[in-house]
Design an enzyme around this catalytic site. Structure first.
Site, mmCIF file in Angstrom:
data_model
loop_
_atom_site.group_PDB
_atom_site.id
_atom_site.type_symbol
_atom_site.label_atom_id
_atom_site.label_comp_id
_atom_site.label_asym_id
_atom_site.label_seq_id
_atom_site.Cartn_x
_atom_site.Cartn_y
_atom_site.Cartn_z
ATOM 1 N N HIS A 212 58.959 -86.573 -0.548
ATOM 2 C CA HIS A 212 59.259 -87.964 -0.941
ATOM 3 C C HIS A 212 57.991 -88.802 -1.146
ATOM 4 O O HIS A 212 58.096 -89.993 -1.467
ATOM 5 C CB HIS A 212 60.154 -88.637 0.098
ATOM 6 C CG HIS A 212 61.524 -88.037 0.195
ATOM 7 N ND1 HIS A 212 62.333 -87.873 -0.906
ATOM 8 C CD2 HIS A 212 62.221 -87.539 1.250
ATOM 9 C CE1 HIS A 212 63.474 -87.304 -0.520
ATOM 10 N NE2 HIS A 212 63.426 -87.091 0.777
ATOM 11 N N ASP B 241 65.789 -78.950 -1.272
ATOM 12 C CA ASP B 241 66.165 -79.921 -0.247
ATOM 13 C C ASP B 241 67.369 -80.724 -0.766
ATOM 14 O O ASP B 241 67.499 -80.936 -1.975
ATOM 15 C CB ASP B 241 64.967 -80.843 -0.007
ATOM 16 C CG ASP B 241 65.128 -81.767 1.190
ATOM 17 O OD1 ASP B 241 64.467 -81.519 2.211
ATOM 18 O OD2 ASP B 241 65.900 -82.743 1.081
ATOM 19 N N ASP C 245 68.445 -79.086 4.634
ATOM 20 C CA ASP C 245 69.408 -80.130 4.982
ATOM 21 C C ASP C 245 70.630 -80.154 4.068
ATOM 22 O O ASP C 245 71.490 -81.021 4.214
ATOM 23 C CB ASP C 245 68.743 -81.516 5.037
ATOM 24 C CG ASP C 245 67.746 -81.749 3.921
ATOM 25 O OD1 ASP C 245 67.669 -80.926 2.992
ATOM 26 O OD2 ASP C 245 67.027 -82.769 3.980
HETATM 27 ZN ZN LIG Z 1 65.876 -83.880 2.740
#
Ligand SMILES: [Zn+2]
Length: 345
Positions: free
Chosen positions: A158, A193, A282
């Site tokens: 990110h 992800d 995740d």
């Molecule tokens: Zn994540």
């Protein structure tokens, strides 16, 4: 397969996060590393501590101002009146802002997009060592290893060239991909992800030498909210070299694997010299971030299909949060990748 881990990364153990106006426990805790190490152990994979990477490997991705902020920000923050134990921004720049700010309060907002990646006294060392793991894994693959794994904490995807967020500090995936460029003219990133890899996208958005593919939950109602749409395809020389494959929330294993397949097909057509897997776990059905419903067998199958692409591969740990299933998710993916039955492991 060589695996890299640095115990110093446990020094980053953020306590704070603001969600919906409420202070909550931060899910990116040091205990994650213990669970991931347990997952490696089940496949008899040991880890080695990486050497310190040259600073140039970090500077190839991040701005000097950002690195200086990460390195010195906590000390400066502690000199503020009523300073809390962690750097957490409370003001953010908007609009056409062009003047780099002088104070640590303003710099915190400049360099952090949200409140989920608080910087503590040992966070710089942790992200530095996480980057060392990513570079060491890239070096191992450049030296001829078929694949290598970097257990990076905090994660990275990110973070842009100069703005951290979403539990991430330095962008370890981008650092690995950029480092691989020393040996390969073209490198691909496959980000699986559950969250869109907005930082990695931003770093490589106008470049044709690094293909970015991201499979993630749709972002109109899920972090990182502002990016991750299919129409974001790159710009300038990078036009056509960014592929977003957003999926509806709660997508189950078959739909997720179909998107992973589409990503692999795009990567094969690109024919890169090496691949970086930005490995978030995740998307698992029991992950507390509740984005998708991928099973352990789904992770194993993804590992198998990615391995079948036959590319030199650096696997960089990204998300996957505190849950008893995190260990098994990693065992499943790597077991599939290495051709070991995770259930027998
Ligand atoms: Zn994540």
């Amino acid at each position: 397969m060589k695996c890299f881990y640095a115990p110093e990364t446990e020094g980053h153990d953020p306590q704070f996060r603001l969600t919906h106006g409420t202070v909550v426990h931060n899910a990116e805790r040091a205990e994650r590393a213990m669970l991931l190490l347990e997952g490696l152990g089940r496949l008899d994979l040991g880890t080695e501590s990486p050497p310190e990477a040259p600073r140039a490997a970090l500077e190839a991705v991040h701005t000097p101002e950002f690195l200086r902020f990460l390195e010195t920000g906590w000390d400066a923050w502690q000199k503020l009146p009523n300073a809390g134990p962690e750097v957490v921004p409370n003001v953010f720049p908007r609009g056409p802002v062009t003047t780099y700010p002088e104070t640590i309060v303003a710099r915190a907002g400049w360099h952090m997009s949200d409140t989920s990646a608080p910087i503590g006294p040992k966070s710089w060392l942790a992200t530095r060592r996480a980057a060392d793991c990513a570079v060491a894994a890239a070096e191992a693959v450049m030296a001829g290893e078929r694949a290598a794994y970097a257990l990076c904490r905090p994660p990275g995807h990110h973070t842009t060239a100069d703005v951290a967020g979403g539990h991430c500090l330095m962008n370890v995936t981008a650092i690995a991909a950029q480092h691989l460029r020393q040996a390969h003219s073209h490198v691909a990133v496959l980000d699986i992800d559950v969250h869109h890899g907005n930082g990695t996208q931003a770093i490589f958005y106008d470049r044709a030498d690094v293909l970015m593919v991201s499979v993630h939950a749709e972002t109109h109602d899920y972090y990182p909210f502002y990016t991750g749409y299919a129409h974001e395809t790159g710009s300038g020389a990078g036009q056509g070299f960014n592929l977003n494959l957003p999926l509806p929330r709660s997508t189950t294993t078959p739909g997720w694997l179909d998107a992973v397949d589409r990503g692999i097909e795009r990567i094969k057509a690109y024919a890169p010299g090496a691949l970086v897997v930005s490995l978030g776990l995740d998307a698992h059905e029991n992950d507390p971030l509740d984005g998708m419903k991928v099973s352990f067998d789904g992770f194993a199958e993804a590992g198998r299909r990615i391995a079948e692409a036959g590319l030199p591969t650096v696997i960089v740990q990204e998300g996957g949060y505190l849950s008893p299933d995190l260990s098994t998710s990693l065992t499943s993916f790597l077991g599939g990748f290495l051709g070991k039955d995770p259930r027998a492991a």
